[in-house]
Design an enzyme around this catalytic site. Structure first.
Site, PDB file in Angstrom:
ATOM      1  N   ARG A  22       0.748  -1.028   0.208  1.00 38.17           N
ATOM      2  CA  ARG A  22      -0.015  -0.002  -0.111  1.00 38.17           C
ATOM      3  C   ARG A  22       0.677   1.092   0.179  1.00 38.17           C
ATOM      4  NH1 ARG A  22      -5.562  -0.666   1.219  1.00 38.17           N
ATOM      5  NH2 ARG A  22      -6.067  -2.673   0.393  1.00 38.17           N
ATOM      6  N   ARG A  26      -3.528   6.270   0.455  1.00 42.42           N
ATOM      7  CA  ARG A  26      -4.237   7.472   1.159  1.00 42.42           C
ATOM      8  C   ARG A  26      -3.453   8.272   1.921  1.00 42.42           C
ATOM      9  NH1 ARG A  26      -9.102   4.098   3.146  1.00 42.42           N
ATOM     10  NH2 ARG A  26      -7.440   2.404   3.145  1.00 42.42           N
ATOM     11  N   ARG A  35      -7.631  11.224  -5.853  1.00 43.94           N
ATOM     12  CA  ARG A  35      -8.663  10.175  -5.489  1.00 43.94           C
ATOM     13  C   ARG A  35      -9.937  11.324  -5.290  1.00 43.94           C
ATOM     14  NH1 ARG A  35     -12.186   6.986  -4.902  1.00 43.94           N
ATOM     15  NH2 ARG A  35     -12.441   5.571  -3.205  1.00 43.94           N
ATOM     16  N   ASP A  72      -6.373  -3.246  -7.729  1.00 38.64           N
ATOM     17  CA  ASP A  72      -6.846  -3.862  -6.326  1.00 38.64           C
ATOM     18  C   ASP A  72      -7.201  -5.471  -6.815  1.00 38.64           C
ATOM     19  OD1 ASP A  72      -8.221  -2.574  -3.644  1.00 38.64           O
ATOM     20  OD2 ASP A  72      -9.214  -4.600  -4.234  1.00 38.64           O
ATOM     21  N   TYR A 147     -14.771 -12.072  -0.533  1.00 34.40           N
ATOM     22  CA  TYR A 147     -15.323 -10.839  -0.928  1.00 34.40           C
ATOM     23  C   TYR A 147     -16.557 -11.206  -1.780  1.00 34.40           C
ATOM     24  CZ  TYR A 147     -11.638  -8.007   1.349  1.00 34.40           C
ATOM     25  OH  TYR A 147     -10.895  -7.458   2.192  1.00 34.40           O
TER      26      TYR A 147
END
Ligand code: CP3
Length: 335
Positions: A22, A26, A35, A72, A147
């Site tokens: 990562r 963010r 973003r 992702d 998921y």
């Protein structure tokens, strides 16, 4: 050969390469800016210019040995026909799994849908110097199933009996394996030189099912990577002492340990493999003295063994980029 592939394939111990899970994300203001103008996360991943730019953002700032493509693990369920949304503060939400739709998927269509991801890899590779790796990744079948079938609501232990009723396990695993191999191959052909397999939810598989849901599917993927000569790193997060069994069965080139694994135990028990990561990403919120002690703990422990510096899970959004720069410098100047 890049420093990372040298470490993975030749088990070179003369330097400790470094990258972070990562690392594009963010915690970087330059990512948040892009973003904020791109509210649809999947669309952003399918914008090859922007995803290439985001992939390179951490390398513009830091002396990292790899870029990891901005994408992702849920791009695969997307490619297989499920809609994927990211709801702020809630995580990913997928449309209901439909076995018929899932089984009807064709390779051509999948590759076409995910083509922008491959284009982003090619664009990024062109801008990256040879000694740096470009890491591609996939989610392992079990983690994707969590998921895809919406098993994630009830955290901790999962009652597999509930999903087994309308779930032909072997058929689903086989089909997933086929498309994951295709995604690995497509990413490699586009310019990726390493693949990491994230089995982020391996830790919730009951012990009596871990062979069928974790070891076997990971082994099939690793065997495929070996067949196409692509170095592969596995990350079966949360499986504790089962790391040892995982390694004996799956035999990847590299294995990322999570923050629950004692690095000493890892050194004594996980042999003939390049180890990666381990440090708790929450340590980055501590004061500098404590961070340095922790970084040195990993560096000292893995001295003279093939080791890639990374963390025991992804960087958290609250991470201070300046702290990361200091850690990288410490790893780079370690003697
Ligand atoms: O820098 C990198 O590591 C590359 C990019 C990357 C992302 N996701 C971008 C992303 C990677 C390697 C992943 C892998 C991934 N995605 C995993 C495996 C690693 C792990 O964390 O266990 C998993 C389980 C996912 C699924 C996923 N994607 C979740 C649960 C979420 C939402 C919550 C969260 O952790 O962010 C995402 C969204 C996501 N993927 C973001 C990013 C940068 C945040 C999107 C946003 O801006 O809101």
């Amino acid at each position: 050969m890049s420093k990372i592939t040298n470490c993975l394939i030749k088990k070179d111990t003369s330097c400790i390469p470094v990258w972070f899970m990562r690392q594009a994300g963010r915690y970087l203001p330059e990512f948040r800016e892009i973003r904020s103008k791109n509210p649809n996360f999947i669309k952003l991943c399918l914008n090859s210019d922007l995803s290439s730019e985001i992939t390179l953002q951490p390398l513009d700032r830091f002396d990292l040995d790899a870029a990891i493509i901005f994408s992702d693990i849920l791009m695969v369920p997307y490619g297989l026909g499920q809609t994927v949304e990211f709801i702020k503060g809630k995580g990913p939400k997928l449309s209901k799994f439909n076995m018929k739709v899932f089984l009807e998927n064709k390779e051509d269509n999948f590759t076409k849908k995910l083509n922008p991801v491959y284009q982003a890899i090619t664009k990024t590779r062109k801008k990256l110097s040879r000694e740096k790796s470009l890491i591609s990744f996939i989610g392992a079948p079990w983690t994707l199933i969590v998921y895809m079938m919406g098993l994630r609501q009830d955290k901790k232990k999962i009652n597999l009996e509930n999903i087994k009723k309308d779930f032909k396990r072997d058929v689903v695993l086989e089909k997933l394996n086929k498309f994951l191999c295709l995604h690995i191959k497509n990413q490699m052909n586009a310019g990726a030189d390493v693949v990491q397999i994230f089995d982020s939810w391996a830790g919730i598989i009951p012990d009596n099912e871990i062979n069928d849901y974790c070891f076997t599917p990971n082994k099939k993927l690793v065997d495929y990577c070996k067949e196409i000569n692509l170095p592969v790193v596995c990350f079966p997060k949360g499986i504790g002492v089962n790391y040892k069994k995982f390694l004996e069965i799956v035999k990847p080139h590299g294995i990322n340990i999570d923050y629950d694994i004692d690095p000493k135990w890892a050194k004594d028990n996980l042999k003939n493999v390049c180890l990666q990561g381990g440090m708790d990403p929450k340590i980055l919120f501590e004061d500098e003295k404590k961070i340095n002690l922790e970084v040195d703990k990993y560096l000292d422990n893995f001295r003279n063994t093939p080791y890639i510096f990374n963390l025991g899970h992804g960087l958290l959004p609250e991470t201070n980029p300046d702290i990361l720069a200091k850690i990288i410098n410490r790893v780079k100047s370690y003697k």
